[in-house]
Write a protein that holds these residues in place. Structure first.
Motif, PDB file in Angstrom:
ATOM      1  N   ASP A   1      38.213  37.901  30.445  1.00 55.83           N
ATOM      2  CA  ASP A   1      36.857  37.868  29.921  1.00 55.83           C
ATOM      3  C   ASP A   1      36.281  36.477  30.161  1.00 55.83           C
ATOM      4  O   ASP A   1      36.951  35.471  29.965  1.00 55.83           O
ATOM      5  N   ARG A   2      35.015  36.425  30.582  1.00 56.02           N
ATOM      6  CA  ARG A   2      34.469  35.125  30.990  1.00 56.02           C
ATOM      7  C   ARG A   2      34.412  34.108  29.850  1.00 56.02           C
ATOM      8  O   ARG A   2      34.488  32.908  30.058  1.00 56.02           O
ATOM      9  N   ASN A   3      34.310  34.626  28.596  1.00 53.33           N
ATOM     10  CA  ASN A   3      34.208  33.705  27.469  1.00 53.33           C
ATOM     11  C   ASN A   3      35.469  32.894  27.219  1.00 53.33           C
ATOM     12  O   ASN A   3      35.428  31.870  26.551  1.00 53.33           O
ATOM     13  N   VAL A   4      36.592  33.413  27.694  1.00 50.74           N
ATOM     14  CA  VAL A   4      37.843  32.703  27.406  1.00 50.74           C
ATOM     15  C   VAL A   4      38.494  32.196  28.690  1.00 50.74           C
ATOM     16  O   VAL A   4      39.609  31.695  28.684  1.00 50.74           O
ATOM     17  N   ASP A   5      37.773  32.298  29.816  1.00 53.70           N
ATOM     18  CA  ASP A   5      38.314  31.881  31.107  1.00 53.70           C
ATOM     19  C   ASP A   5      38.532  30.370  31.144  1.00 53.70           C
ATOM     20  O   ASP A   5      37.580  29.602  31.011  1.00 53.70           O
ATOM     21  N   PRO A   6      39.787  29.949  31.293  1.00 47.81           N
ATOM     22  CA  PRO A   6      40.068  28.505  31.248  1.00 47.81           C
ATOM     23  C   PRO A   6      39.863  27.805  32.593  1.00 47.81           C
ATOM     24  O   PRO A   6      40.087  26.603  32.686  1.00 47.81           O
ATOM     25  N   SER A   7      39.425  28.529  33.622  1.00 44.51           N
ATOM     26  CA  SER A   7      39.356  27.892  34.933  1.00 44.51           C
ATOM     27  C   SER A   7      38.168  26.943  35.053  1.00 44.51           C
ATOM     28  O   SER A   7      38.176  26.037  35.880  1.00 44.51           O
ATOM     29  N   GLY A   8      37.146  27.140  34.241  1.00 41.41           N
ATOM     30  CA  GLY A   8      36.010  26.231  34.285  1.00 41.41           C
ATOM     31  C   GLY A   8      36.117  25.180  33.190  1.00 41.41           C
ATOM     32  O   GLY A   8      37.183  24.613  32.972  1.00 41.41           O
ATOM     33  N   ASP A   9      35.006  24.917  32.506  1.00 40.04           N
ATOM     34  CA  ASP A   9      35.036  24.003  31.367  1.00 40.04           C
ATOM     35  C   ASP A   9      35.897  24.625  30.274  1.00 40.04           C
ATOM     36  O   ASP A   9      36.071  25.834  30.240  1.00 40.04           O
TER      37      ASP A   9
ATOM     38  N   SER B   1      51.888  31.332  21.432  1.00 41.07           N
ATOM     39  CA  SER B   1      52.488  30.011  21.629  1.00 41.07           C
ATOM     40  C   SER B   1      52.791  29.740  23.095  1.00 41.07           C
ATOM     41  O   SER B   1      52.774  28.598  23.541  1.00 41.07           O
ATOM     42  N   LYS B   2      53.024  30.782  23.857  1.00 38.46           N
ATOM     43  CA  LYS B   2      53.355  30.578  25.264  1.00 38.46           C
ATOM     44  C   LYS B   2      52.138  30.160  26.084  1.00 38.46           C
ATOM     45  O   LYS B   2      52.271  29.718  27.223  1.00 38.46           O
ATOM     46  N   LEU B   3      50.956  30.347  25.513  1.00 43.77           N
ATOM     47  CA  LEU B   3      49.732  29.921  26.199  1.00 43.77           C
ATOM     48  C   LEU B   3      49.184  28.632  25.600  1.00 43.77           C
ATOM     49  O   LEU B   3      48.090  28.192  25.942  1.00 43.77           O
ATOM     50  N   GLY B   4      49.932  28.075  24.655  1.00 46.08           N
ATOM     51  CA  GLY B   4      49.421  26.872  23.989  1.00 46.08           C
ATOM     52  C   GLY B   4      48.457  27.186  22.867  1.00 46.08           C
ATOM     53  O   GLY B   4      47.723  26.313  22.410  1.00 46.08           O
ATOM     54  N   LEU B   5      48.454  28.438  22.419  1.00 40.68           N
ATOM     55  CA  LEU B   5      47.500  28.826  21.372  1.00 40.68           C
ATOM     56  C   LEU B   5      48.196  29.105  20.038  1.00 40.68           C
ATOM     57  O   LEU B   5      49.425  29.039  19.929  1.00 40.68           O
ATOM     58  N   VAL B   6      47.392  29.457  19.081  1.00 40.29           N
ATOM     59  CA  VAL B   6      47.826  29.668  17.704  1.00 40.29           C
ATOM     60  C   VAL B   6      47.630  31.152  17.372  1.00 40.29           C
ATOM     61  O   VAL B   6      46.613  31.719  17.763  1.00 40.29           O
TER      62      VAL B   6
END
Lengths: 261, 255
Positions: free
Chosen positions: A67-75, A136-141
């Motif tokens: 989903d574009r809102n959570v896409d980490p490839s940009g900002d 946790s494997k993605l660095g998230l909570v």
């Protein structure tokens, strides 16, 4: 496109997460559709139980990372946005809903999909289902109530292990740890869940709603405050039509017909 | 049907705001009804305390914006509203508000003006005036800060955001929180139990508590002592102490 399929029958609203090609993972549109259906579940008094399940082989894989809102490839994305806008209201509404909510976990439940299931009142899982605290494997909570539900369901040691390692938990293990209500063979899941839902739809819904609110309140209350709350809720329950019916039926040795009020 | 319903239960009078189509907005007509009902209750010796309430979803969701919008500066200068609020504030007997749902703007100010707020767990208190380009105009900036302190008062007045019942309880804005379906019943119980006490003592104690907001400590202590002395001249004081010593319920006569 219906990402949420809802069907109301015999007092049960069955709500099917329906993006099977993406393991029913959430995007914004799916959240909006879910919110709309929940409004119906809240307002319609004839709905006395909510049953949530997934279409296809998965239950829900949490947030759709495409989903574009959570896409980490940009900002850097603002992940707080979807939590604040969608997941938190969803969990709050499920907790507040004054009727039982059942999750029939038909397959993999990962990330917010796993924590969403744990946020339901009763969880029945297919034997092949899996719960994956993948955050946790993605660095998230763990979100969607994960950090709140996990220690309350499993105790701190297991909650820490699950959340920090992000390993896969089988349905049987989850059941053994007391995190979910029941495990059934895959082919029996649908029938078992539906039977439970139909049962709830004939029960004293008002009283069940109070039980649910009381159990939630107990998570933060002192014993003293909780005793007061039990007095208040009992006072309310004692004035319900269903209490009157329940007692009359008991004394007349006949089955009770509850209206949910 | 009247926009203000009234019902007496023993020595407690309940006034119910009844403009559901306008979310119980407090227009001048409704404020006038409240003032008149309280003035009648003041004269009525059979009433010992008053409860004001709304409905399950709204206590009162503000003032009447249409009424306000039509008033320019000169008209606002001579607005009858401040007089109406002053009449409500002059009510000398215990005044309890039982708040379910939204108490916003003028609704919040009415609750703040009351002596005791009993809230439902669904209650929300807020002063959203700032979002309309105005500000609280009936005590909101003054009474709120005195009960909840600077941090929360500024937060609420400048952001316009409401707080829930739990926060209001912790902040000292409300005295108790109950399940919404029991709020009114418990507020009435409280009113009935308060109304059992000697009317003159209640009036004097309320007066002293009000002085605490208006004067410094030494002046307040002086006035408290004067009111205390005044009660020494009442029959009810003799009855109250005698009944206590004789372990029987007191029978107060309001003298």
């Amino acid at each position: 496109m219906s990402f949420i399929v809802s069907d109301v029958q015999n007092g049960v609203m069955t709500l099917t997460l329906n993006r099977p090609e993406r393991l029913n993972s959430f995007n914004d549109e799916m959240h909006r559709q879910l919110a709309e259906v929940l409004t119906q579940a809240e307002r319609d008094e004839t709905i006395r139980c909510l049953l949530i399940t997934g279409e296809g082989r998965g239950f829900c894989a949490g947030q759709d990372l495409n989903d574009r809102n959570v896409d980490p490839s940009g900002d850097a994305p603002d992940l707080g946005y979807s939590v604040e806008t969608f997941y938190n209201p969803l969990l709050r509404r499920l907790a507040k809903l004054p009727k039982p909510v059942i999750a029939a976990v038909n397959g993999v439940a990962a990330g917010a999909g796993a924590t969403l299931a744990l946020g339901c009142d009763m969880v029945i899982a297919a034997r092949s289902a899996k719960f994956i605290m993948s955050f946790s494997k993605l660095g998230l909570v763990p979100d969607c109530g994960g950090t709140w539900f996990l220690p309350r369901l499993t105790g701190r040691a297991r909650a820490m292990g699950l959340a920090l390692l992000g390993d896969t938990l089988t349905a049987e293990q989850a059941h053994e740890w007391g995190m979910i209500w029941q495990v059934v063979d895959d082919e029996q899941l649908s029938d078992t869940a539906r039977q439970l839902a139909l049962h709830f739809a004939t029960q004293p819904t008002f009283g069940l709603g109070l039980i649910k609110q009381a159990l939630y309140a107990s998570e933060t209350n002192t014993l003293d405050a909780q005793l007061d709350l039990e007095r208040d809720y009992q006072r309310l329950a004692g004035r319900s039509e269903d209490y009157r019916e329940g007692v009359s039926a008991f004394l007349a040795k006949r089955p009770a017909t509850f209206k949910g009020k | 049907m009247s926009e203000l319903l009234s019902q007496q239960n023993g020595r407690a009078l309940t006034l119910t705001l009844n403009r559901p189509q306008a979310r119980n907005a407090l227009n001048n007509a409704l404020l006038t009804l409240i003032a008149e009902a309280l003035e009648a209750a003041q004269q009525d010796a059979s009433i010992g305390a008053v409860v004001i309430t709304g409905n399950e979803r709204f206590f009162a969701a503000g003032a009447d914006l249409k009424e306000m919008a039509s008033r320019d500066m000169p008209a606002t200068l001579n607005d009858p509203r401040p007089q109406l609020w002053a009449r409500i504030e002059r009510f000398p007997k215990p005044l309890i508000t039982a708040v379910n749902g939204y108490a916003l703007g003028a609704g919040c100010e009415l609750a703040l003006l009351s002596d005791i707020i009993v809230a439902g767990d669904n209650a929300r208190f807020g002063l959203p005036e700032i979002t309309l380009g105005i500000m609280p105009g009936a005590g909101g900036t003054q009474r709120l800060i005195r009960s909840v302190g600077k941090a929360l008062a500024y937060r609420m007045v400048l952001s316009g955001e409401a707080i829930d019942a739990d926060r209001a309880l912790r902040a000292g804005l409300v005295a108790e929180v109950h399940p919404a379906a029991l709020t009114l019943e418990y507020a009435q119980k409280l009113a009935v139990s308060i109304a059992r006490h000697a009317p003159l003592a209640l009036q004097a104690a309320k007066n002293a508590l009000q002085q605490a907001q208006n004067t410094g400590l030494s002046q307040g202590l002086l006035q408290e002592r004067q009111l205390f002395t005044l009660l020494a001249a009442t029959e009810d004081r003799q009855e109250g102490i005698a009944a206590f010593l004789e372990k029987r319920p007191a029978e107060f006569k309001g003298r």
